[in-house]
Enzyme design. Structure first.
Site, PDB file in Angstrom:
ATOM      1  CE  LYS A  78      -4.090  -5.916   0.501  1.00 32.01           C
ATOM      2  NZ  LYS A  78      -4.620  -5.519   1.687  1.00 32.01           N
ATOM      3  CE  LYS A 104      -7.367  -5.165  -1.574  1.00 31.22           C
ATOM      4  NZ  LYS A 104      -7.249  -4.763   0.027  1.00 31.22           N
TER       5      LYS A 104
HETATM    6  C1  PBG Z   1      -5.102  -2.952   3.968  1.00 30.81           C
HETATM    7  C2  PBG Z   1      -6.153  -2.884   2.988  1.00 30.81           C
HETATM    8  C3  PBG Z   1      -5.970  -2.407   1.699  1.00 30.81           C
HETATM    9  C4  PBG Z   1      -7.234  -2.280   0.924  1.00 30.81           C
HETATM   10  C5  PBG Z   1      -8.158  -2.989   1.881  1.00 30.81           C
HETATM   11  N1  PBG Z   1      -7.375  -3.410   2.914  1.00 30.81           N
HETATM   12  C6  PBG Z   1      -4.772  -1.543   1.243  1.00 30.81           C
HETATM   13  C7  PBG Z   1      -3.480  -2.040   1.170  1.00 30.81           C
HETATM   14  O1  PBG Z   1      -3.208  -2.954   1.424  1.00 30.81           O
HETATM   15  O2  PBG Z   1      -2.679  -1.049   1.111  1.00 30.81           O
HETATM   16  C8  PBG Z   1      -7.481  -1.706  -0.427  1.00 30.81           C
HETATM   17  C9  PBG Z   1      -8.673  -1.801  -0.981  1.00 30.81           C
HETATM   18  C10 PBG Z   1      -8.914  -0.996  -2.018  1.00 30.81           C
HETATM   19  O3  PBG Z   1      -7.826  -0.372  -2.772  1.00 30.81           O
HETATM   20  O4  PBG Z   1      -9.860  -0.714  -2.458  1.00 30.81           O
HETATM   21  N2  PBG Z   1      -5.053  -3.656   5.047  1.00 30.81           N
END
Ligand code: PBG
Length: 339
Positions: A207, A262
């Site tokens: 991520k 992601k």
């Molecule tokens: C946080 C989380 C995020 C997303 C999913 N889980 C945002 C972040 O890391 O700040 C983002 C998903 C999206 O932007 O659609 N645990």
């Protein structure tokens, strides 16, 4: 077999690449990738209370729903073939704290929602997010020290409790999206010890610290908590690719059943590389910023929404994704049914 492309095919005009593109039937026959409703996971925001529905400014067309309404919306999609949803809670600011203890409250919003959804729609796969950002006053995915640094091992202890509480509520798949080290092993051991042998772990293994999560943070209302702070001390640097292999290798060893890369479209090189190296299902997350970019461009008629979204889905599949989390799920299901 030992042949080169040159030996297989002669050059023009013996070979005309356009022959196989000259009519729809032949294009369909030679198509290398398929895409269907089976490949979709719908991420959805859940509100506390009853009979509530709110629009999300930064994500036109998407809503936050209380669980009673959410079930009705999902039921329709499930009947049309939707396999799974991923739920994200909008936590009341009064319930946010430094220690994020609301994250493992057995009567918390996620735990209650999962129980109700699984009761009404037992065959729908329910994925729950393991991370503390909806619950911390800092808006970070973990607990912080005095300097604001996210503490790894203390956070993992909380994540473990959070994951167990989700499994107890009936979550089919827990999905750690926090990027702490060692959390997959800790969660796996705790699930095994408590006899949740079939609870799956979908690890957000790679991520990235992306600029495309803004609309999501708005949707779960963690933006103002996070303020100017960034997640770069735990999420990956978007300049890196080798590091993704290492992350995935570690998470497979620790007990992940599937991994997520992601964000989505700008990161398909990572998906292709991981698919060629590891024998594990790979999902991609077509994140909020990607949704909102396509949505706003199509509202302005700069692009054709349906065509652009379906193209994106084929690209995910072509790169090697087994499934895709996308906010476009309701529209895609409608379009696929019309075709
Ligand atoms: C946080 C989380 C995020 C997303 C999913 N889980 C945002 C972040 O890391 O700040 C983002 C998903 C999206 O932007 O659609 N645990």
């Amino acid at each position: 077999m030992n042949f080169s492309l040159n030996a297989m095919k002669k050059s023009y005009p013996t070979t005309r690449m356009r022959r196989n593109r000259s009519a729809k039937f032949i294009r369909n026959l030679v198509r290398e990738t398929s895409f269907s409703v089976d490949d979709l996971i719908y991420p959805i925001f859940v509100l506390p209370g009853k009979n509530k529905e709110q629009t999300i400014n930064s994500m036109p067309g998407r809503h936050r729903y209380s669980v009673d309404i959410l079930i009705k919306k999902i039921e329709k999609l499930h009947k049309q073939g939707l396999n799974a949803i991923a739920i994200f809670p909008v936590i009341d600011s009064k319930k946010k704290s430094k220690d994020a203890k609301e994250a493992y409250n057995p009567k918390g919003l996620v735990q209650t929602a999962v129980k109700l959804i699984k009761k009404e729609l037992p065959n729908l796969g329910v994925i729950t997010d393991i991370a503390l950002d909806p619950y911390t006053t800092s808006g970070h995915d973990g607990l912080i020290d005095k300097k604001g640094y996210v503490l790894n091992d203390k956070t993992v202890e909380v994540l473990k409790r959070q994951a167990l509480s989700h499994a107890e509520a009936g979550s089919d798949i827990v999905a750690p999206s926090d990027m702490m080290d060692g959390r997959i092993l800790a969660i796996r051991n705790s699930l095994e010890k408590n006899n949740f042998h079939n609870t799956k772990i979908l690890s957000y293994a790679a991520k990235y610290a992306s600029n495309l999560y803004g609309p999501f943070r708005d949707a779960i209302d963690s933006n103002k908590n996070l303020s100017e702070s960034s997640k770069e001390t735990y999420q990956m640097d978007f300049a890196n690719i080798t590091e993704a292999s290492l992350e995935i290798n570690l998470d497979i060893d620790e007990g992940a059943d599937m991994v997520i890369i992601k964000p989505g479209l700008p990161y398909l090189d990572i998906v292709a590389k991981i698919k060629s190296k590891f024998a594990i299902p790979v999902f991609s997350y077509h994140v909020s910023g990607e949704y909102s970019m396509i949505k706003s461009a199509s509202q302005k008629k700069y692009i054709d929404e349906k065509a652009a979204v379906l193209e994106a889905m084929y690209c995910f599949k072509r790169a090697g994704c087994n499934a895709v989390l996308t906010y476009y799920t309701p529209e895609i299901i409608k379009w696929l049914n019309k075709n």
